[in-house]
Design a protein around this motif. Structure first.
Motif, short mmCIF file in Angstrom:
data_model
loop_
_atom_site.label_atom_id
_atom_site.label_comp_id
_atom_site.label_asym_id
_atom_site.label_seq_id
_atom_site.Cartn_x
_atom_site.Cartn_y
_atom_site.Cartn_z
N GLY A 71 0.80 -1.22 0.00
CA GLY A 71 0.00 0.00 0.00
C GLY A 71 0.83 1.25 0.00
O GLY A 71 2.02 1.20 -0.27
N PRO A 72 0.19 2.38 0.35
CA PRO A 72 -1.19 2.49 0.83
C PRO A 72 -2.20 2.53 -0.32
O PRO A 72 -1.85 2.75 -1.47
CB PRO A 72 -1.19 3.83 1.56
CG PRO A 72 -0.14 4.63 0.88
CD PRO A 72 0.89 3.68 0.37
N GLN A 73 -3.47 2.33 0.06
CA GLN A 73 -4.56 2.39 -0.91
C GLN A 73 -5.66 3.34 -0.43
O GLN A 73 -5.73 3.67 0.74
CB GLN A 73 -5.22 1.00 -1.08
CG GLN A 73 -4.39 -0.03 -1.81
CD GLN A 73 -3.52 -0.83 -0.87
OE1 GLN A 73 -3.78 -0.89 0.33
NE2 GLN A 73 -2.47 -1.45 -1.38
N ILE A 74 -6.51 3.71 -1.38
CA ILE A 74 -7.80 4.30 -1.04
C ILE A 74 -8.70 3.11 -0.72
O ILE A 74 -8.85 2.20 -1.54
CB ILE A 74 -8.37 5.11 -2.22
CG1 ILE A 74 -7.48 6.33 -2.44
CG2 ILE A 74 -9.82 5.51 -1.96
CD1 ILE A 74 -7.78 7.09 -3.70
N ILE A 75 -9.24 3.06 0.50
CA ILE A 75 -10.09 1.93 0.87
C ILE A 75 -11.52 2.42 0.96
O ILE A 75 -11.87 3.27 1.80
CB ILE A 75 -9.63 1.30 2.21
CG1 ILE A 75 -8.17 0.85 2.07
CG2 ILE A 75 -10.55 0.14 2.58
CD1 ILE A 75 -7.65 0.01 3.20
N SER A 76 -12.36 1.90 0.08
CA SER A 76 -13.75 2.35 0.01
C SER A 76 -14.63 1.44 0.87
O SER A 76 -14.92 0.31 0.51
CB SER A 76 -14.21 2.33 -1.46
OG SER A 76 -15.54 2.74 -1.54
N ILE A 77 -15.04 1.98 2.00
CA ILE A 77 -15.83 1.20 2.97
C ILE A 77 -17.29 1.22 2.53
O ILE A 77 -17.88 2.28 2.33
CB ILE A 77 -15.72 1.83 4.38
CG1 ILE A 77 -14.25 1.90 4.82
CG2 ILE A 77 -16.56 1.06 5.38
CD1 ILE A 77 -14.04 2.73 6.08
N GLY A 78 -17.85 0.02 2.36
CA GLY A 78 -19.25 -0.06 1.96
C GLY A 78 -19.89 -1.28 2.57
O GLY A 78 -19.45 -1.80 3.60
N GLY A 79 -20.92 -1.77 1.94
CA GLY A 79 -21.62 -2.94 2.47
C GLY A 79 -22.62 -3.41 1.42
O GLY A 79 -22.36 -3.28 0.22
N GLY A 80 -23.81 -3.70 1.89
CA GLY A 80 -24.56 -3.36 3.06
C GLY A 80 -24.44 -1.87 3.41
O GLY A 80 -23.89 -1.08 2.68
N GLU A 81 -25.01 -1.54 4.55
CA GLU A 81 -24.93 -0.16 5.00
C GLU A 81 -23.85 -0.07 6.08
O GLU A 81 -24.04 -0.56 7.20
CB GLU A 81 -26.30 0.31 5.54
CG GLU A 81 -26.30 1.69 6.17
CD GLU A 81 -25.52 2.73 5.36
OE1 GLU A 81 -25.71 2.86 4.14
OE2 GLU A 81 -24.68 3.43 5.98
#
Ligand SMILES: C[S@@+](CC[C@H](N)C(=O)[O-])C[C@H]1O[C@@H](n2cnc3c(N)ncnc32)[C@H](O)[C@@H]1O
Length: 344
Positions: A71-81
């Motif tokens: 890394g580092p990376q852009i980490i896109s947190i998602g889901g679900g909600e």
């Protein structure tokens, strides 16, 4: 200005090296699949995903450390909600130690206190999904009465509670067969709030969905809107390829597995969010270099032309597109600091 440049400087320099070296720069991370909405375009809230559990903050720490080795990376947190997760704030804290966490949310659970905690934990961007300017249409698509009003309230709270100019708030719409006319009024709402606007093209691969991509070519219309509205920050190279994507005439080689990948709430890694059935390993137990090798192998053998969602399209446009300088400029506009209390 200087303090803006030096903020997180080491991390930014390492990211720039990764970016210029065309390495892994973006990770989609589903921290859980539970959702309080019932969106017609998404299957993640349905039975098949119900028992998958959620990624704990301790596990997010492992994910963060292991990804840091490439890394580092852009980490896109998602889901679900993602905002249903009780440990969202420590998860963001664990990820932001080495990476740049961003999040996509339906906005329904945003409060001032939680918004502040998320920014303080190191979140750099939050996007709220709104697909129609007509509240009734949005609520119907999202399977939730009041969804539009909640999303709009969330955008205002998120923008007002930012703690650093580099933190950004977007509205994001999925472009489908019936919402192209909604885009300009949505951009205008964003302009009035001082936030920015993004789009992603509908994918019929998210589970097994019917085709709902726009029937006609949406690119000219979107590019014209982009020319007229500063707050519409999608990359021109991304928008220009909507016709190729809609007609499945190959938007270009997919770089999933090399420049982006997906991790689910059990730590299963796959090269693409729409290919959860093709695992490259388990990040909680496997060696990162073995996973990275398998991801590259998936990339080499993948000839999928089935989606042109923004995670794929923006990266391809900025790293491999024909007008890289133009896209680099648009990328800067998409990520540039917005003064606190200020407007884009
Ligand atoms: C799966 S949702 C999870 C985050 C959150 N629950 C939300 O609704 O924003 C992440 C993003 O994917 C988008 N999305 C859902 N189904 C999609 C599809 N079939 N094609 C493209 N994007 C989709 C959503 O609108 C949202 O912007």
């Amino acid at each position: 200005m200087l303090s803006l440049l030096t903020h997180d400087l080491g991390k930014k320099l390492r990211f720039a090296r990764n970016f210029l070296g065309r390495r892994m720069v973006h990770v989609n991370l589903q921290i859980l699949y539970n959702c309080n909405f019932r969106c017609g375009i998404c299957d993640f809230w349905k039975d098949d995903y119900r028992d998958k559990g959620r990624l704990s903050a301790a596990e997010a720490e492992i994910v963060s450390n292991k990804l840091n080795t490439i890394g580092p990376q852009i980490i896109s947190i998602g889901g679900g909600e993602p905002m249903l997760h009780p440990e969202l704030v420590p998860i963001v804290g664990a990820l932001s130690r080495h990476h740049f966490p961003v999040m996509i949310t339906n906005g329904s659970l945003v409060t001032e206190v939680l918004a502040r905690q998320l920014w303080q934990a190191g979140m750099i961007e939050i996007s709220v999904s709104i697909d129609y300017a007509d509240p009734q249409k949005h609520d119907a698509q999202r399977g939730k009465p009041g969804a539009f009003a909640q999303g709009m309230a969330a955008l205002k709270i998120l923008h007002a509670t930012r703690t650093h100019p580099e933190q950004r708030v977007n509205m994001i719409s999925v472009i489908m067969d019936d919402n192209l006319d909604e885009v300009e009024p949505l951009i205008e709402l964003c302009r009035d709030m001082g936030i920015t606007y993004l789009v992603t093209l509908y994918s019929h691969n998210r589970g097994s969905k019917p085709a709902r991509e726009p029937a006609s070519n949406p690119a000219l219309r979107l590019l014209d809107l982009k020319r007229r509205h500063r707050s519409f920050v999608a990359l021109r190279g991304y928008l220009a390829k909507f016709p190729a994507a809609v007609s499945r005439a190959a938007p270009g080689r997919c770089h999933a597995g090399r420049n982006l990948c997906n991790i689910d709430c059990r730590g299963e890694v796959s090269f693409c969010i729409d290919r959860l059935d093709k695992p490259a390993g388990k990040i909680l137990t496997d060696e990162m270099h073995e996973i990275a090798t398998r991801l590259l192998e998936s990339h080499r053998t993948n000839d999928c032309r089935d989606c042109w969602t923004s995670c794929r399209g923006s990266i391809e446009s900025v790293l491999y597109g024909s007008q890289r300088l133009l896209n680099a400029w648009d990328y800067y506009q998409m990520t540039r600091p917005v003064p606190l209390q200020g407007r884009f």
